[in-house]
Design a protein around this motif. Structure first.
Motif, PDB file in Angstrom:
ATOM      1  N   LEU A 270       0.840  -1.199   0.000  1.00 22.40           N
ATOM      2  CA  LEU A 270       0.000   0.000   0.000  1.00 22.40           C
ATOM      3  C   LEU A 270       0.878   1.253   0.000  1.00 22.40           C
ATOM      4  O   LEU A 270       2.001   1.242   0.509  1.00 22.40           O
ATOM      5  CB  LEU A 270      -0.918  -0.008   1.219  1.00 22.40           C
ATOM      6  CG  LEU A 270      -1.913  -1.180   1.290  1.00 22.40           C
ATOM      7  CD1 LEU A 270      -2.784  -1.075   2.533  1.00 22.40           C
ATOM      8  CD2 LEU A 270      -2.790  -1.229   0.043  1.00 22.40           C
ATOM      9  N   GLN A 288     -10.150   1.518   6.532  1.00 26.39           N
ATOM     10  CA  GLN A 288      -9.748   2.159   5.277  1.00 26.39           C
ATOM     11  C   GLN A 288      -8.747   1.295   4.522  1.00 26.39           C
ATOM     12  O   GLN A 288      -8.853   1.133   3.294  1.00 26.39           O
ATOM     13  CB  GLN A 288      -9.135   3.520   5.585  1.00 26.39           C
ATOM     14  CG  GLN A 288      -8.542   4.243   4.378  1.00 26.39           C
ATOM     15  CD  GLN A 288      -7.788   5.499   4.780  1.00 26.39           C
ATOM     16  OE1 GLN A 288      -8.183   6.209   5.699  1.00 26.39           O
ATOM     17  NE2 GLN A 288      -6.686   5.765   4.101  1.00 26.39           N
ATOM     18  N   GLU A 292      -9.098  -0.360   0.802  1.00 24.00           N
ATOM     19  CA  GLU A 292      -8.118  -0.106  -0.263  1.00 24.00           C
ATOM     20  C   GLU A 292      -7.607  -1.417  -0.871  1.00 24.00           C
ATOM     21  O   GLU A 292      -7.425  -1.520  -2.080  1.00 24.00           O
ATOM     22  CB  GLU A 292      -6.942   0.710   0.282  1.00 24.00           C
ATOM     23  CG  GLU A 292      -7.293   2.154   0.621  1.00 24.00           C
ATOM     24  CD  GLU A 292      -6.105   2.922   1.180  1.00 24.00           C
ATOM     25  OE1 GLU A 292      -4.960   2.469   0.967  1.00 24.00           O
ATOM     26  OE2 GLU A 292      -6.317   3.962   1.822  1.00 24.00           O
ATOM     27  N   LYS A 295     -10.275  -3.042  -3.079  1.00 22.48           N
ATOM     28  CA  LYS A 295     -10.442  -2.320  -4.352  1.00 22.48           C
ATOM     29  C   LYS A 295      -9.245  -2.518  -5.268  1.00 22.48           C
ATOM     30  O   LYS A 295      -9.403  -2.784  -6.472  1.00 22.48           O
ATOM     31  CB  LYS A 295     -10.632  -0.834  -4.064  1.00 22.48           C
ATOM     32  CG  LYS A 295     -10.859   0.003  -5.319  1.00 22.48           C
ATOM     33  CD  LYS A 295     -11.102   1.461  -4.962  1.00 22.48           C
ATOM     34  CE  LYS A 295     -11.330   2.299  -6.218  1.00 22.48           C
ATOM     35  NZ  LYS A 295     -11.560   3.739  -5.884  1.00 22.48           N
TER      36      LYS A 295
END
Length: 557
Positions: A270, A288, A292, A295
């Protein structure tokens, strides 16, 4: 690790002490001292300090020793009743005084990555406890420094793509990725001699295959093998994981969030150079990051991809810092392809989720557990000639021994972990198998008697040491145990040797630190009848610990 690396770490710690910790504490200290002594509080502060701690009419605010010593000297009057300050925060102050001394005396060999990370973490936690804006800002700066240290440590490495998930397999434990985990030593210890439990892994896989997302909770009594099962699952699948260990002081929400979020960032590449500053405050950053990953990585059960997070011992979590929120700030809903596999004792916990968790009660699988118990006992016999000799001396067949000891164990693996080595070591040389303790609690009581804890002449010293170790709830050195118990280190070591099977040993910067291995033994020590028979009160033990902390053990060097 090179000397250059250690020198760099020492410089980082020195900088954090002077440029972040001390300025971050200044307003909090001034506020607390004014409340306790009025606007002329500085006159009271000067009484416990030397001339070289002063700069004109003011304190040397840039000197960490001066600031930390002031907190210690005025703890009772000014700091003990601060909103989030308590015994733990007082221990952080003492620890940081020691760190400061090691910086001052240029003890570079101390500053490996683990020691450096702990020193920075203690600073951040002390600052956060002040509940002050400037302190929180300083804590965030230190968190960024901690991230630099973590970048030099391989938190998790997996051979294949993360969480690829092979849903065609009947059980996930057929995968064998190489895992190097932040809980690696615990995982290896828990899985040593692991046998069976296929029915649990099968149930987990069926849940992951049949459900779009969700919580799977393995539930059972202490010692039945919940942690070992989860450790084996993590070892074989390489999933993200966190183990709550109350006896080692690893049981807070901020620790969980820091550990898991760091793993997720590293595992899924990430776009974060360090842990987001608010990651440990609540569950928003955690949720969150999960979103992420879903997705960006295409995590979805239909694509054969899943994100699994394993969390052990929910019942050991300290909820005092988030009592009004979900346990560990866990999400109320999970995106498709996201699963949490967790363990807990059969107690009611604060876990509110949109889809009720699937609870797998180990206590309802007595037949399967008994089969694994039998296999485990046979495996241990095959590895131990003293065990075989004990069986032969009593005219038993292996089958008779296995059956009778399994009944004695009450399907409890922790019982076998203790009793089988005791038999092999000759501690039951004069007993028949019928005379062995019945169940885990009976075993604890039997060991308590064998160690002379009911002997009025010798129990006092032993009891102090054992209860100090239990009440500290974090790994601690022999020397520190001796300090708190008021005994010499040699006597403490003798008691530690007697109780070694109940203790976990960690090497920290070349020093051995001890903690209680399993929470069931802490529970035993807290039983009302045991406490009364021992002639102690836990309040007295904790008072003794606090008194010793109040003496400023690390002093001015």
């Amino acid at each position: 690790m090179t000397q250059g690396d250690r020198k760099r770490n020492k410089e980082w710690v020195d900088q954090a002490l002077e440029e972040d910790l001390v300025p971050g504490l200044k307003f909090f200290i001034q506020r607390q001292m004014k409340q306790a002594y009025g606007k002329n509080w500085l006159q009271d502060a000067r009484l416990g300090l030397q001339d070289y701690h002063l700069e004109g009419d003011d304190l040397k605010w840039r000197d960490p020793q001066v600031v930390l010593k002031l907190i210690i000297d005025h703890w009772n009057n000014a700091f003990r009743d601060a909103a989030k300050f308590g015994h733990f925060e007082r221990s952080l102050v003492s620890e940081l005084l020691q760190v400061r001394n090691e910086v001052k005396h240029n003890q570079i060999e101390k500053f490996d990555d683990d020691y450096t990370f702990r020193a920075l973490d203690s600073m951040a936690r002390l600052l956060a406890a002040t509940d002050d804006k400037s302190a929180k800002k300083a804590a965030q700066t230190i968190e960024q420094q901690k991230a630099k240290v973590r970048q030099g440590q391989a938190t998790v490495e997996v051979e294949d793509k993360p969480e690829s998930g092979v849903t065609n397999q009947s059980t996930p434990v057929t995968q064998k990725p190489e895992v190097r985990h932040s809980f690696q030593s615990l995982i290896e210890e828990k899985t040593a001699g692991f046998i069976g439990r296929e029915f649990v892994f099968q149930a987990i896989e069926e849940f992951l295959t049949s459900q779009p997302s969700g919580y799977f909770i393995i539930q059972g009594e202490p010692g039945i093998g919940k942690s070992a099962i989860l450790a084996k699952y993590v070892q074989q699948t390489g999933c993200v994981a966190h183990f709550n260990v109350r006896s080692q002081g690893i049981n807070r929400a901020d620790q969980f969030l820091e550990n898991v979020c760091t793993q997720l960032i590293a595992r899924y590449n990430l776009p974060y150079s360090s842990l987001p500053p608010d990651a440990k405050r609540d569950g928003k950053v955690f949720s969150q990051l999960l979103a992420e990953i879903v997705k960006a990585q295409g995590v979805a059960p239909k694509k054969g991809k899943r994100l699994v997070i394993a969390v052990d011992a929910l019942d050991e979590v300290d909820q005092t810092d988030h009592s009004g929120a979900n346990l560990l700030y866990l999400p109320t809903s999970l995106d498709k392809g996201v699963y949490l596999v967790m363990t807990q004792r059969p107690v009611t916990l604060t876990l509110t989720v949109n889809t009720p968790p699937h609870r797998f009660n180990l206590m309802q699988y007595q037949t399967q557990s008994l089969e694994d118990i039998h296999r485990y006992i046979r495996s241990e016999i095959n590895k131990s000639s003293p065990l075989q000799a004990w069986i032969d001396e009593r005219g038993l067949t292996v089958g008779e021994f296995v059956t009778q000891l399994a009944n004695k164990s009450e399907n409890n693996f922790m019982y076998l972990r203790y009793v089988l080595p005791d038999i092999a070591d000759g501690k039951y040389r004069n007993l028949s198998i019928e005379s062995l303790p019945q169940g885990l609690q009976d075993y604890y009581e039997d060991h308590w008697r064998r160690m002379g804890m009911f002997d009025k002449e010798s129990k006092r010293t032993k009891i102090k040491i054992v209860y100090v170790l239990a009440e500290l709830r974090e790994p601690v050195s022999r020397e520190l145990i001796a300090e708190f118990a008021g005994e010499d280190a040699f006597t403490v070591q003798e008691v530690l040797d007697e109780w070694q099977q109940f203790l976990h040993r960690d090497k920290f910067n070349g020093e051995t630190r001890y903690s209680i291995y399993h929470s069931s033994f802490c529970d035993f020590l807290s039983r009302k009848d045991i406490v009364q028979a021992a002639g102690v009160t836990l309040q007295d033990i904790n008072a003794r610990i606090s008194d010793k902390l109040m003496q400023g053990m690390f002093g001015d060097e």
